[in-house]
Design an enzyme around this catalytic site. Structure first.
Site, PDB file in Angstrom:
ATOM      1  N   LYS A  22      17.578  -2.196  -6.603  1.00 58.28           N
ATOM      2  CA  LYS A  22      16.321  -2.032  -5.852  1.00 58.28           C
ATOM      3  C   LYS A  22      15.237  -2.929  -6.446  1.00 58.28           C
ATOM      4  O   LYS A  22      14.529  -3.634  -5.720  1.00 58.28           O
ATOM      5  CB  LYS A  22      15.864  -0.580  -5.924  1.00 58.28           C
ATOM      6  CG  LYS A  22      14.431  -0.335  -5.457  1.00 58.28           C
ATOM      7  CD  LYS A  22      14.049   1.131  -5.460  1.00 58.28           C
ATOM      8  CE  LYS A  22      13.544   1.597  -6.790  1.00 58.28           C
ATOM      9  NZ  LYS A  22      12.147   1.248  -7.092  1.00 58.28           N
ATOM     10  N   ASN A  23      15.105  -2.918  -7.767  1.00 53.44           N
ATOM     11  CA  ASN A  23      13.985  -3.612  -8.407  1.00 53.44           C
ATOM     12  C   ASN A  23      14.207  -5.116  -8.566  1.00 53.44           C
ATOM     13  O   ASN A  23      13.361  -5.814  -9.116  1.00 53.44           O
ATOM     14  CB  ASN A  23      13.639  -2.951  -9.741  1.00 53.44           C
ATOM     15  CG  ASN A  23      13.075  -1.552  -9.529  1.00 53.44           C
ATOM     16  OD1 ASN A  23      12.737  -1.188  -8.390  1.00 53.44           O
ATOM     17  ND2 ASN A  23      13.014  -0.767 -10.567  1.00 53.44           N
ATOM     18  N   CYS A 115       0.197   6.802  -8.636  1.00 59.01           N
ATOM     19  CA  CYS A 115       1.332   7.508  -8.018  1.00 59.01           C
ATOM     20  C   CYS A 115       1.653   8.680  -8.942  1.00 59.01           C
ATOM     21  O   CYS A 115       0.978   8.901  -9.944  1.00 59.01           O
ATOM     22  CB  CYS A 115       2.521   6.573  -7.839  1.00 59.01           C
ATOM     23  SG  CYS A 115       3.361   6.228  -9.378  1.00 59.01           S
ATOM     24  N   ARG A 120      -1.069   3.316 -13.046  1.00 59.34           N
ATOM     25  CA  ARG A 120      -0.361   2.081 -12.683  1.00 59.34           C
ATOM     26  C   ARG A 120      -1.299   0.995 -12.164  1.00 59.34           C
ATOM     27  O   ARG A 120      -1.202   0.528 -11.034  1.00 59.34           O
ATOM     28  CB  ARG A 120       0.756   2.403 -11.697  1.00 59.34           C
ATOM     29  CG  ARG A 120       1.716   3.420 -12.301  1.00 59.34           C
ATOM     30  CD  ARG A 120       2.904   3.708 -11.475  1.00 59.34           C
ATOM     31  NE  ARG A 120       3.847   2.595 -11.499  1.00 59.34           N
ATOM     32  CZ  ARG A 120       4.955   2.599 -10.763  1.00 59.34           C
ATOM     33  NH1 ARG A 120       5.210   3.620  -9.972  1.00 59.34           N
ATOM     34  NH2 ARG A 120       5.780   1.575 -10.807  1.00 59.34           N
ATOM     35  N   ASP A 303      13.185   4.528 -16.641  1.00 61.08           N
ATOM     36  CA  ASP A 303      13.777   5.015 -15.387  1.00 61.08           C
ATOM     37  C   ASP A 303      15.018   5.867 -15.625  1.00 61.08           C
ATOM     38  O   ASP A 303      15.576   6.404 -14.677  1.00 61.08           O
ATOM     39  CB  ASP A 303      14.134   3.850 -14.471  1.00 61.08           C
ATOM     40  CG  ASP A 303      12.902   3.125 -13.982  1.00 61.08           C
ATOM     41  OD1 ASP A 303      13.039   2.010 -13.447  1.00 61.08           O
ATOM     42  OD2 ASP A 303      11.790   3.653 -14.168  1.00 61.08           O
ATOM     43  N   ARG A 395      14.340   6.654  -1.628  1.00 58.11           N
ATOM     44  CA  ARG A 395      13.628   5.410  -1.956  1.00 58.11           C
ATOM     45  C   ARG A 395      14.474   4.523  -2.848  1.00 58.11           C
ATOM     46  O   ARG A 395      14.377   3.316  -2.807  1.00 58.11           O
ATOM     47  CB  ARG A 395      12.316   5.731  -2.677  1.00 58.11           C
ATOM     48  CG  ARG A 395      11.306   6.456  -1.834  1.00 58.11           C
ATOM     49  CD  ARG A 395       9.983   6.513  -2.518  1.00 58.11           C
ATOM     50  NE  ARG A 395       9.548   5.173  -2.909  1.00 58.11           N
ATOM     51  CZ  ARG A 395       8.378   4.920  -3.493  1.00 58.11           C
ATOM     52  NH1 ARG A 395       7.553   5.898  -3.760  1.00 58.11           N
ATOM     53  NH2 ARG A 395       8.037   3.697  -3.820  1.00 58.11           N
TER      54      ARG A 395
HETATM   55  C1  EPZ Z   1       8.541  -1.553 -12.556  1.00 58.58           C
HETATM   56  O1  EPZ Z   1       7.313  -0.967 -12.185  1.00 58.58           O
HETATM   57  C2  EPZ Z   1       9.603  -0.801 -11.792  1.00 58.58           C
HETATM   58  N1  EPZ Z   1       9.369  -0.964 -10.360  1.00 58.58           N
HETATM   59  C3  EPZ Z   1       9.553   0.682 -12.180  1.00 58.58           C
HETATM   60  O2  EPZ Z   1      10.616   1.314 -11.514  1.00 58.58           O
HETATM   61  C4  EPZ Z   1       9.789   0.793 -13.685  1.00 58.58           C
HETATM   62  O3  EPZ Z   1       9.685   2.148 -14.059  1.00 58.58           O
HETATM   63  C5  EPZ Z   1       8.721  -0.033 -14.413  1.00 58.58           C
HETATM   64  O4  EPZ Z   1       8.779  -1.406 -13.958  1.00 58.58           O
HETATM   65  C6  EPZ Z   1       8.920  -0.035 -15.916  1.00 58.58           C
HETATM   66  O5  EPZ Z   1      10.195  -0.510 -16.229  1.00 58.58           O
HETATM   67  C7  EPZ Z   1       9.744  -2.129  -9.764  1.00 58.58           C
HETATM   68  O6  EPZ Z   1      10.244  -3.038 -10.395  1.00 58.58           O
HETATM   69  C8  EPZ Z   1       9.516  -2.213  -8.292  1.00 58.58           C
HETATM   70  P1  EPZ Z   1       5.019  -2.068 -15.171  1.00 58.58           P
HETATM   71  P2  EPZ Z   1       5.945  -1.721 -12.560  1.00 58.58           P
HETATM   72  O7  EPZ Z   1       4.001  -2.949 -14.547  1.00 58.58           O
HETATM   73  O8  EPZ Z   1       6.134  -3.182 -12.580  1.00 58.58           O
HETATM   74  C9  EPZ Z   1       1.014  -0.663 -17.229  1.00 58.58           C
HETATM   75  C10 EPZ Z   1      11.630   3.002 -10.300  1.00 58.58           C
HETATM   76  O9  EPZ Z   1      11.841   4.178 -10.604  1.00 58.58           O
HETATM   77  N2  EPZ Z   1       0.382  -1.783 -16.503  1.00 58.58           N
HETATM   78  O10 EPZ Z   1       6.098  -2.674 -15.998  1.00 58.58           O
HETATM   79  O11 EPZ Z   1       4.871  -1.150 -11.690  1.00 58.58           O
HETATM   80  C11 EPZ Z   1       1.529   0.426 -16.310  1.00 58.58           C
HETATM   81  O12 EPZ Z   1       0.504   1.344 -16.011  1.00 58.58           O
HETATM   82  C12 EPZ Z   1      10.299   2.378 -10.586  1.00 58.58           C
HETATM   83  O13 EPZ Z   1      12.470   2.210  -9.788  1.00 58.58           O
HETATM   84  C13 EPZ Z   1      -0.958  -2.072 -16.741  1.00 58.58           C
HETATM   85  O14 EPZ Z   1      -1.632  -1.396 -17.522  1.00 58.58           O
HETATM   86  O15 EPZ Z   1       5.721  -1.215 -14.045  1.00 58.58           O
HETATM   87  C14 EPZ Z   1       2.637   1.041 -17.125  1.00 58.58           C
HETATM   88  O16 EPZ Z   1       2.052   1.976 -18.019  1.00 58.58           O
HETATM   89  C15 EPZ Z   1       9.313   3.393 -11.123  1.00 58.58           C
HETATM   90  N3  EPZ Z   1      -1.538  -3.114 -16.082  1.00 58.58           N
HETATM   91  C16 EPZ Z   1       3.199  -0.134 -17.927  1.00 58.58           C
HETATM   92  O17 EPZ Z   1       2.201  -1.154 -17.876  1.00 58.58           O
HETATM   93  C17 EPZ Z   1      -0.832  -3.899 -15.200  1.00 58.58           C
HETATM   94  O18 EPZ Z   1      -1.412  -4.849 -14.643  1.00 58.58           O
HETATM   95  C18 EPZ Z   1       4.478  -0.712 -17.362  1.00 58.58           C
HETATM   96  O19 EPZ Z   1       4.264  -0.924 -15.987  1.00 58.58           O
HETATM   97  C19 EPZ Z   1       0.527  -3.583 -14.968  1.00 58.58           C
HETATM   98  C20 EPZ Z   1       1.114  -2.532 -15.637  1.00 58.58           C
END
Ligand code: EPZ
Length: 416
Positions: A22-23, A115, A120, A303, A395
């Site tokens: 998915k990702n 969410c 996020r 995850d 999803r």
């Molecule tokens: C990706 O989300 C995945 N989704 C998530 O999978 C996964 O849990 C996550 O990476 C972590 O591995 C997709 O790839 C579509 P992040 P993403 O940006 O990119 C903070 C699932 O279950 N952050 O790596 O949104 C954020 O708040 C989903 O398949 C900032 O502060 O996650 C978090 O605490 C859920 N500022 C941490 O970084 C930013 O600009 C990691 O988030 C971006 C992120």
């Protein structure tokens, strides 16, 4: 709304085939914006989120057809807005931001909002685009980005972000000059996106490491590509075999993406064998308590935290699970507690005491991986469990009840 009804107690046996990731699918669909022409993406998982991303591209004017093989014609893109009603259902829609600014010089994307698992924010995405010369404004809940042509820049991410790294890699691919992303996310899905962008004619070096260099080019051409398997789906089925004391071969998965998950499962006392045929998981032995901390890849994946909490609950003793990525990713705890688990959450740390004899109950899914944990607990619970709001599961898991039934689970989907 659908619910899934499970009568627990069956040991899972047999083989399961893992779907495309998915990702990886979501950023690859967004990357079609960069090329114009017709992109073909194969091994696409049949998931609700993939449908949503296809609708986002159609909203921009692209033509998207097919299901497991997607054809995306993006020359007809003539709008540059990702609307709130789509982005709020799937925050990964923000992945169109970088490609739109890079190819069309403009984008208006709804801020995703928080969410279930956390706030996020996307500040790192925006900081990087600004560094490349984009003008960023926040108006009425939307990000408005514009730039005649992005120019290469060095971006040091304060935090490793998966979709942030993806957005910036796609934007930098068409920028003028060289970019470097430092403290980049190292996830396999980031590497997969770089692989496809390079097939399109981009010049990206170092994807999969914390420093990614991108030599901007003037244009990219459409490609055909088959997506890597979903390591989190694979890990979820590994956990299902372990918690039910079953014996399952998980096929079509890449061992190198699951090394930490395999090691953690072996440490808990589960027999895991891995070879070219796939990953064999044999449960049934005594489970040992585990000490688990989620980390960015290649660390233990956030995850998989909810799924491993079920394993920990069955172990003999006290386990400690620490969630370092998201601030609210213990939504599965209240519902697992109602099924008999003994979990004490202190901020980012969950103390799990076992062994638990899970009891069937009616429970509510809250987010994608929390829902998976409820299904796992239901598979081993005494009696019947009804998991409601399974759209959360749909999803990210392709027909999970069919795959589990094929492994012998007593499971069915009902309309509510
Ligand atoms: C990706 O989300 C995945 N989704 C998530 O999978 C996964 O849990 C996550 O990476 C972590 O591995 C997709 O790839 C579509 P992040 P993403 O940006 O990119 C903070 C699932 O279950 N952050 O790596 O949104 C954020 O708040 C989903 O398949 C900032 O502060 O996650 C978090 O605490 C859920 N500022 C941490 O970084 C930013 O600009 C990691 O988030 C971006 C992120």
């Amino acid at each position: 709304m659908d619910a899934i009804v499970i009568k627990g107690g069956k040991k899972l046996r047999g083989e399961v085939s893992i779907s495309g990731a998915k990702n990886a699918a979501l950023p690859l669909i967004a990357s079609a914006i960069l090329t114009g022409g017709r992109n073909t993406i194969k091994n696409v998982p049949d998931l609700h989120d993939v449908g949503t991303m296809a609708r986002v591209l159609e909203q921009l004017g692209a033509e998207v057809s097919g299901r497991r093989t997607l054809q995306i014609a993006s020359s007809s893109i003539n709008k540059f807005e990702a609307p709130y009603d789509l982005v709020r259902t799937m925050r990964a829609s923000v992945l169109v931001l970088g490609p739109l600014v890079a190819r069309y010089g403009r984008a208006r994307v709804s801020l995703p909002g928080g969410c279930a698992i956390g706030a996020r924010p996307i500040d790192q995405h925006l900081k990087g685009l600004e560094a490349m010369g984009a003008k960023i404004e926040l108006n009425h809940g939307y990000v408005e980005a514009s730039c005649k042509r992005l120019r290469g820049a060095t971006v040091v991410c304060d935090i490793s972000t998966v979709t942030g790294t993806m957005n910036l890699m796609m934007a930098a691919s068409l920028a003028k000059g060289r970019s470097t992303i430092e403290n980049a996310a190292r996830e396999p899905e980031v590497e997969e996106l770089a692989r496809v962008l390079n097939k399109m004619g981009a010049r990206i070096y170092g994807a999969g490491t914390a420093v990614i260099d991108i030599e901007g080019v003037d244009d990219l051409h459409p490609v055909e590509h088959a997506i890597i398997p979903d390591r989190i789906e694979a890990g979820t089925f590994m956990a299902a075999a372990a918690v039910t004391g079953g014996n399952v071969l998980i096929k079509n998965c890449l061992l190198e993406h699951l090394e930490v998950v395999i090691a953690k499962m072996q440490g808990a006392g589960v027999e895991v064998s891995a070879d070219a045929g796939g990953i064999g998981v044999r449960g049934g032995g005594e489970l040992r308590p585990l000490d688990l901390t989620t980390q960015p890849y290649p660390g233990f994946p956030t995850d998989m935290q909810a799924q491993f909490m079920v394993l920990a609950a069955l172990a003999n003793g006290q386990s400690v699970l620490t969630e370092t990525i998201f601030e609210n990713r213990f939504m599965h705890v209240p519902e697992l507690t109602r099924m008999g688990a003994d979990v004490n959450v202190q901020g980012r740390v969950a103390i799990v005491r076992g062994p638990t004899r899970f009891m069937g109950a009616t429970v509510m899914a809250s987010d994608l991986r929390a829902s998976a944990a409820l299904v796992l607990a239901a598979l081993v619970a005494r009696g019947t469990t009804r998991v409601r709001r399974v759209y959360h599961l749909d999803r990210g898991y392709e027909r999970i009840e069919l795959k589990l039934r094929k492994l012998g689970a007593n499971i069915r989907r009902v309309k509510e």
